[in-house]
Design a protein around this motif. Structure first.
Motif, mmCIF file in Angstrom:
data_model
loop_
_atom_site.group_PDB
_atom_site.id
_atom_site.type_symbol
_atom_site.label_atom_id
_atom_site.label_comp_id
_atom_site.label_asym_id
_atom_site.label_seq_id
_atom_site.Cartn_x
_atom_site.Cartn_y
_atom_site.Cartn_z
ATOM 1 N N LEU A 1 35.418 42.058 32.367
ATOM 2 C CA LEU A 1 34.001 41.835 32.670
ATOM 3 C C LEU A 1 33.646 40.358 32.564
ATOM 4 O O LEU A 1 32.850 39.843 33.360
ATOM 5 C CB LEU A 1 33.122 42.670 31.740
ATOM 6 N N ALA A 2 34.237 39.651 31.600
ATOM 7 C CA ALA A 2 33.990 38.212 31.452
ATOM 8 C C ALA A 2 34.519 37.451 32.671
ATOM 9 O O ALA A 2 33.848 36.544 33.182
ATOM 10 C CB ALA A 2 34.634 37.693 30.171
ATOM 11 N N VAL A 3 35.695 37.834 33.158
ATOM 12 C CA VAL A 3 36.249 37.191 34.353
ATOM 13 C C VAL A 3 35.341 37.452 35.555
ATOM 14 O O VAL A 3 35.131 36.567 36.386
ATOM 15 C CB VAL A 3 37.687 37.696 34.638
ATOM 16 N N LEU A 4 34.776 38.635 35.624
ATOM 17 C CA LEU A 4 33.910 38.995 36.741
ATOM 18 C C LEU A 4 32.520 38.379 36.627
ATOM 19 O O LEU A 4 31.701 38.526 37.535
ATOM 20 C CB LEU A 4 33.812 40.519 36.860
ATOM 21 N N GLY A 5 32.241 37.726 35.531
ATOM 22 C CA GLY A 5 31.013 36.945 35.403
ATOM 23 C C GLY A 5 29.737 37.733 35.286
ATOM 24 O O GLY A 5 28.776 37.462 35.991
ATOM 25 N N GLY A 6 29.719 38.709 34.406
ATOM 26 C CA GLY A 6 28.457 39.377 34.136
ATOM 27 C C GLY A 6 28.321 40.779 34.694
ATOM 28 O O GLY A 6 27.249 41.364 34.617
ATOM 29 N N LEU B 1 44.173 42.155 38.622
ATOM 30 C CA LEU B 1 42.773 41.751 38.757
ATOM 31 C C LEU B 1 42.637 40.644 39.792
ATOM 32 O O LEU B 1 41.769 40.699 40.668
ATOM 33 C CB LEU B 1 42.207 41.298 37.400
ATOM 34 N N MET B 2 43.516 39.649 39.734
ATOM 35 C CA MET B 2 43.448 38.532 40.674
ATOM 36 C C MET B 2 43.755 39.002 42.103
ATOM 37 O O MET B 2 43.098 38.570 43.054
ATOM 38 C CB MET B 2 44.413 37.419 40.260
ATOM 39 N N ALA B 3 44.725 39.910 42.256
ATOM 40 C CA ALA B 3 45.042 40.448 43.577
ATOM 41 C C ALA B 3 43.866 41.252 44.128
ATOM 42 O O ALA B 3 43.536 41.168 45.321
ATOM 43 C CB ALA B 3 46.294 41.318 43.508
ATOM 44 N N TRP B 4 43.214 42.019 43.264
ATOM 45 C CA TRP B 4 42.047 42.807 43.676
ATOM 46 C C TRP B 4 40.918 41.879 44.128
ATOM 47 O O TRP B 4 40.306 42.107 45.174
ATOM 48 C CB TRP B 4 41.602 43.698 42.516
ATOM 49 N N LEU B 5 40.665 40.829 43.347
ATOM 50 C CA LEU B 5 39.624 39.872 43.731
ATOM 51 C C LEU B 5 39.956 39.210 45.070
ATOM 52 O O LEU B 5 39.084 39.029 45.910
ATOM 53 C CB LEU B 5 39.441 38.809 42.640
ATOM 54 N N GLU B 6 41.215 38.850 45.246
ATOM 55 C CA GLU B 6 41.633 38.225 46.506
ATOM 56 C C GLU B 6 41.426 39.174 47.684
ATOM 57 O O GLU B 6 41.037 38.761 48.767
ATOM 58 C CB GLU B 6 43.102 37.790 46.418
ATOM 59 N N SER B 7 41.646 40.475 47.454
ATOM 60 C CA SER B 7 41.472 41.455 48.528
ATOM 61 C C SER B 7 40.002 41.585 48.944
ATOM 62 O O SER B 7 39.713 42.062 50.031
ATOM 63 C CB SER B 7 42.019 42.822 48.106
ATOM 64 N N LEU B 8 39.090 41.158 48.076
ATOM 65 C CA LEU B 8 37.653 41.238 48.380
ATOM 66 C C LEU B 8 37.140 40.008 49.100
ATOM 67 O O LEU B 8 36.008 40.002 49.582
ATOM 68 C CB LEU B 8 36.865 41.410 47.069
#
Length: 63
Positions: free
Chosen positions: A14-19, A52-59
């Motif tokens: 959640l902290a990485v996702l910023g809130g 998590l980083m791969a998921w974020l990249e996919s978005l």
């Protein structure tokens, strides 16, 4: 997963996702649109940082 990868707790994710709220994260899981998680025997969730980083990249949207 890489040799230097680490398992993140839900609060760390959640902290990485910023809130993003915990409720939102669990809702995303219900909908099948959250990063891949590992469920430990005690019921707690963990997420590999690389997943998590791969998921974020996919978005990422193509500009």
């Amino acid at each position: 997963m890489t040799r230097n990868d680490q398992l993140l707790t839900v609060p760390e994710v959640l902290a990485v996702l910023g809130g993003v709220s915990r409720r939102t994260f669990y809702r995303w899981r219900e909908l099948g649109c959250a990063p891949r998680c590992i469920k430990l025997p005690n019921g707690e969730l963990r997420v590999w940082r690389s997943d998590l980083m791969a998921w974020l990249e996919s978005l990422r949207e193509v500009a």
